[in-house]
Design a protein around this motif. Sequence first.
Motif, mmCIF file in Angstrom:
data_model
loop_
_atom_site.group_PDB
_atom_site.id
_atom_site.type_symbol
_atom_site.label_atom_id
_atom_site.label_comp_id
_atom_site.label_asym_id
_atom_site.label_seq_id
_atom_site.Cartn_x
_atom_site.Cartn_y
_atom_site.Cartn_z
ATOM 1 N N ILE A 26 4.899 -11.156 -0.026
ATOM 2 C CA ILE A 26 5.619 -10.243 -0.916
ATOM 3 C C ILE A 26 4.752 -9.978 -2.153
ATOM 4 C CG2 ILE A 26 7.635 -10.003 -2.422
ATOM 5 C CD1 ILE A 26 8.285 -9.734 0.555
ATOM 6 N N ASP A 27 4.716 -8.730 -2.566
ATOM 7 C CA ASP A 27 3.930 -8.353 -3.737
ATOM 8 C C ASP A 27 4.666 -8.812 -4.992
ATOM 9 O OD1 ASP A 27 2.474 -7.216 -5.724
ATOM 10 O OD2 ASP A 27 2.275 -5.263 -4.759
ATOM 11 N N VAL A 28 4.278 -9.963 -5.502
ATOM 12 C CA VAL A 28 4.980 -10.547 -6.651
ATOM 13 C C VAL A 28 4.761 -9.743 -7.932
ATOM 14 C CG1 VAL A 28 5.043 -12.894 -5.737
ATOM 15 C CG2 VAL A 28 3.051 -12.158 -7.057
ATOM 16 N N GLY A 29 3.753 -8.890 -7.914
ATOM 17 C CA GLY A 29 3.491 -8.063 -9.090
ATOM 18 C C GLY A 29 4.582 -7.045 -9.348
ATOM 19 N N ARG A 30 5.379 -6.777 -8.352
ATOM 20 C CA ARG A 30 6.445 -5.774 -8.504
ATOM 21 C C ARG A 30 7.802 -6.404 -8.787
ATOM 22 N NH1 ARG A 30 4.207 -0.991 -6.660
ATOM 23 N NH2 ARG A 30 2.384 -1.258 -5.338
ATOM 24 N N LEU A 31 7.811 -7.730 -8.956
ATOM 25 C CA LEU A 31 9.073 -8.444 -9.160
ATOM 26 C C LEU A 31 9.044 -9.260 -10.444
ATOM 27 C CD1 LEU A 31 9.662 -9.916 -5.584
ATOM 28 C CD2 LEU A 31 10.918 -8.024 -6.634
ATOM 29 N N THR A 32 10.210 -9.417 -11.040
ATOM 30 C CA THR A 32 10.352 -10.428 -12.086
ATOM 31 C C THR A 32 11.362 -11.454 -11.597
ATOM 32 O OG1 THR A 32 12.056 -9.146 -13.240
ATOM 33 C CG2 THR A 32 9.783 -8.905 -14.012
ATOM 34 N N GLN A 43 14.271 -9.237 -9.562
ATOM 35 C CA GLN A 43 14.469 -7.842 -9.943
ATOM 36 C C GLN A 43 13.170 -7.059 -9.755
ATOM 37 O OE1 GLN A 43 15.651 -7.325 -14.033
ATOM 38 N NE2 GLN A 43 16.733 -5.424 -13.579
ATOM 39 N N LEU A 49 2.630 -6.870 0.315
ATOM 40 C CA LEU A 49 1.351 -6.501 -0.283
ATOM 41 C C LEU A 49 0.763 -5.271 0.391
ATOM 42 C CD1 LEU A 49 -0.506 -9.917 -0.480
ATOM 43 C CD2 LEU A 49 0.247 -8.545 -2.409
ATOM 44 N N SER A 50 -0.039 -4.561 -0.334
ATOM 45 C CA SER A 50 -0.764 -3.438 0.233
ATOM 46 C C SER A 50 -1.598 -3.931 1.421
ATOM 47 C CB SER A 50 -1.685 -2.843 -0.843
ATOM 48 O OG SER A 50 -2.477 -1.837 -0.299
ATOM 49 N N SER B 87 -4.919 -5.670 -1.787
ATOM 50 C CA SER B 87 -4.736 -5.288 -0.389
ATOM 51 C C SER B 87 -5.284 -6.368 0.538
ATOM 52 C CB SER B 87 -5.452 -3.965 -0.096
ATOM 53 O OG SER B 87 -5.391 -3.715 1.290
ATOM 54 N N ILE B 108 1.204 -11.905 -10.779
ATOM 55 C CA ILE B 108 0.543 -10.606 -10.976
ATOM 56 C C ILE B 108 1.451 -9.731 -11.825
ATOM 57 C CG2 ILE B 108 -0.398 -8.563 -9.816
ATOM 58 C CD1 ILE B 108 -0.457 -10.249 -7.216
ATOM 59 N N MET B 109 0.843 -8.918 -12.667
ATOM 60 C CA MET B 109 1.619 -7.922 -13.414
ATOM 61 C C MET B 109 0.841 -6.601 -13.371
ATOM 62 S SD MET B 109 3.004 -8.122 -17.334
ATOM 63 C CE MET B 109 1.364 -8.123 -18.062
ATOM 64 N N TYR B 110 1.541 -5.544 -13.000
ATOM 65 C CA TYR B 110 0.892 -4.243 -12.887
ATOM 66 C C TYR B 110 1.113 -3.407 -14.137
ATOM 67 C CZ TYR B 110 0.503 -5.349 -7.916
ATOM 68 O OH TYR B 110 0.196 -5.953 -6.727
ATOM 69 N N LYS B 121 7.097 -12.716 -17.174
ATOM 70 C CA LYS B 121 5.999 -13.263 -16.372
ATOM 71 C C LYS B 121 5.419 -14.514 -17.040
ATOM 72 C CE LYS B 121 5.525 -10.214 -12.978
ATOM 73 N NZ LYS B 121 5.557 -10.576 -11.556
#
Lengths: 131, 142
Positions: A26-32, A43, A49-50, B87, B108-110, B121
């Motif tokens: 799971i792309d954790v960068g898109r979640l808090t 959330q 992931l890509s 990716s 990660i934070m975008y 975070k």
Amino acid sequence: MNMNPTPIARAEIYRQVRTVLVRHLIDVGRLTIQISMNHLHLQGTLRRLSGVTAVLTSQNIHAIFSELRLIRGVRRVNGEFDNWRQMDDVGASWVPITVEKLAAPPVTTPVGEVFEVKEADKTSPSAPPAG
Amino acid sequence: MRKIVSVDDDPNILQAFETAIRQKGYEILTTTDPNAVGQILSENDVDLLMLDVRMPQKSGFDIFRELKKQAPRLRVLFVTAYPKSFSVRNEDILKMWQQDFADGETDIMYKPFTLDTLFKKIEGLIGPAGGDEYESDTNREG
């Protein structure tokens, strides 16, 4: 009975939650992630992931949530996603939220007038580079 | 006080981080030089490393791999505008994800992001500013 996790336990819960999400790609960068009173709240956007070819399904989400509920100190898991929503009944399926594009209004021209589209008009400005 | 080190080739980003994070009560050190990170970490008791991914001299991934060997429990927050940097079509990224991210010490934070996201975070990785331990929920409303 105090149901609150101890301070150290909270740190460990956060770490274990990330571990579960990472294992499922799971792309954790898109979640808090937030933990309060044994309640885990996720959330954001729930997606893999890509480059992951396997599509995320409702069953996958149930499996992830089941794993999260097994973490010591977590009693309830709540997901507030902008791309998935859970049906109303208890234990219900997750369904993807689809965003429908609004139909563009029809182009109207006065009767008899020729509406010409020039080649240059078709080109859209290039997107600015990401920051 | 919890200490954060932020590495980014853009001094404006670092300035913004410095202001926001300091106001929140954390101590923060910044550098635009990725080669200086090792020395900063050896001279300071650092709780969290914030790493830009794409930098001209050295990528955040290269720094991460080097430091993970020296300090396996170091908590890292990658900050990037490029989600596709992660990716898994890239085998190195997949390997890093499965081996180095699996311990849950990395997030990660975008970009762009809100301050609310930034602090969630950071708190999720090292807890709130000021304490030696995570803040208890005891005084919070349920």
